[in-house]
Design an enzyme around this catalytic site. Structure first.
Site, PDB file in Angstrom:
ATOM      1  N   LYS A 168       0.854  -1.184   0.000  1.00 30.68           N
ATOM      2  CA  LYS A 168       0.000   0.000   0.000  1.00 30.68           C
ATOM      3  C   LYS A 168       0.894   1.240   0.000  1.00 30.68           C
ATOM      4  CE  LYS A 168      -3.663  -2.652   0.981  1.00 30.68           C
ATOM      5  NZ  LYS A 168      -4.730  -2.900   0.017  1.00 30.68           N
ATOM      6  N   HIS A 287      -6.708 -13.729  -6.995  1.00 36.39           N
ATOM      7  CA  HIS A 287      -7.517 -12.760  -6.260  1.00 36.39           C
ATOM      8  C   HIS A 287      -8.943 -12.827  -6.774  1.00 36.39           C
ATOM      9  CE1 HIS A 287      -9.074  -9.006  -4.658  1.00 36.39           C
ATOM     10  NE2 HIS A 287      -8.076  -9.026  -3.818  1.00 36.39           N
TER      11      HIS A 287
END
Length: 443
Positions: A168, A287
């Site tokens: 992030k 994912h």
């Protein structure tokens, strides 16, 4: 005038497609649908309509029906059961003959079973709760490129959950700064770092630059720790050719694992990538971006356990599977139900865990469930207890949000997971003593 062959007009589906006396075959694909019909539509008719529209049926009798054997090819609604506490809902069980489906194609399986019926006028809502995939069909799939045991052997990591971290901020970093964050996390003690699902190849960071800097970070961290490290390089792209180009470049860099968004990328692309990964020794992290569009509504769509089974057939070594922590108790059983469907060879029918059918995967490799999203080091005891050793625990903000920085965040997670595993192996009760275990470990 020509003699009339059959009466034209709309015909009740249940006359042909509702067959309560039918004995299911070992080779049938079985489906459990949660059906909410429109007022006035009887359950048998609604269940039969689902069976018809997802197999051989259309709204009327057609001449060409006489050129085939409907009995051999039709889907059949063979059982209907009410849903406790719901007046207007029931579970319809449908059996499909094996020959309705192309071998080795999840795409075709879904096009047939859920492709058309969900817009059906006679139904207010429809949800596919579970599928039974017979070995006769699952054996036509390669499945996961490597599976749990082969992955552990490749990584030389045993007896504990694996640790990951999503880098992030997910969008906006340059490739070099991104690579630096990867290095710090791996150096601190994580096994993997991860591209966010929406990191593909944007103007601020093109895929090739990211791949090169991440490979450098992996090699540096491996050299310094003596452990095998990986970063899930997201190969998802706008075309299948571009996706393969990225996977091939990852292999040339010598990294151990790539990543794909299987629902947005599509099952066809995913299966191609899974085949490439097995042929070339790459692990494949999956994912599930977009899953909630399909699985969030309780009475319409598809349950995630169906998407999980589909992924195991299409192929992936890791797949995101929710976290359980902090949610309701019931959710826990249901989540563990599809976690078992991902990992185990044989899963017994167990309605309390949402498993409608006994599923036998025979020898298809298992998939590691990934717990990710809003978890941090204090959740570690619960996660270790719930998911066990065969899982990947991913802490994004839970690593990079450490007040001392990325590497200390990674150290904290590694220390915590090893402390929890050790405490569990010594017979301590993680549910009760978890916080104490973490406190002791952090000294």
């Amino acid at each position: 005038k020509a003699s009339v062959g059959f009466k034209a007009g709309v015909k009740d589906y249940r006359l042909t497609y509702y067959t309560p006396e039918y004995q299911t075959k070992d080779t049938d694909i079985l489906a459990a649908f949660r059906v909410t019909p429109q007022p006035g539509v009887p359950p048998e008719e609604a269940g039969a309509a689902v069976a018809a529209e997802s197999s051989t049926g259309t709204w009327t009798t057609v001449w060409t029906d006489g050129l085939t054997s409907l009995d051999r090819y039709k889907g059949r609604c063979y059982d209907i059961e009410p849903v406790a506490g719901e007046e207007s809902q029931f579970i319809a069980y449908v059996a499909y003959p094996l020959d309705l489906f192309e071998e080795g194609s999840v795409t075709n399986l879904f096009t047939s079973i859920v492709g058309n019926v969900f817009g059906f006028k006679a139904l207010r809502a429809l949800r596919l709760e579970d599928l039974r995939i017979p070995p006769a069909y699952s054996k036509t799939f390669q499945g996961p490129p490597h599976g749990i045991q082969v992955e552990r052997d490749k990584l030389n990591k045993y007896g504990r959950p694996l640790l990951g971290c999503t880098i992030k901020p997910k969008l906006g970093l340059s490739a070099k700064n991104y690579g630096r964050a990867v290095y710090e996390c791996l150096r601190g003690g994580l096994d993997f770092t991860k591209d966010d699902e929406n990191v593909n190849s944007q103007p601020f960071m093109r895929w090739r630059d990211r791949f090169v800097f991440c490979a450098e970070a992996i090699n540096k961290a491996q050299a310094e720790t003596g452990e095998i490290k990986g970063h899930y390089l997201n190969a998802t792209a706008g075309t299948c050719e571009e996706m393969m180009k990225r996977a091939i470049f990852a292999r040339e860099l010598g990294v151990p694992i790539v990543m794909h968004d299987y629902l947005t990328g599509g099952f066809t692309a995913n299966t191609s990538l899974a085949h490439y990964c097995r042929d070339n020794g790459l692990l494949l992290h999956i994912h599930r971006a977009m899953h909630a569009v399909i699985d969030r509504q309780r009475n319409h769509g598809m349950h995630f356990r169906v998407l999980a089974k589909a992924l195991r057939m299409s192929g992936g070594d890791h797949v995101h599977a929710g976290t359980v922590v902090g949610k309701l108790e019931g959710e826990r059983d249901v989540t563990l139900g599809f976690v078992d469907l991902l990992r185990d060879d044989f899963i017994e029918k167990d309605r309390s865990r949402g498993i409608y059918f006994t599923q036998d995967w025979v020898s298809m490799p298992g998939v590691l469930p990934v717990a990710s999203g809003g978890i941090h080091v204090w959740h570690m005891p619960a996660l270790t207890e719930i998911f066990g050793d065969d899982s990947v625990l991913q802490f994004g903000g839970g690593t990079l949000g450490h007040p001392w920085g990325n590497a200390p965040g990674a150290v904290a997670n590694r220390v915590a997971v090893e402390a929890c595993v050790q405490a569990r192996n010594e017979g301590r009760d993680l549910a009760r003593e978890g916080n104490e275990v973490i406190r002791e470990a952090s000294k």
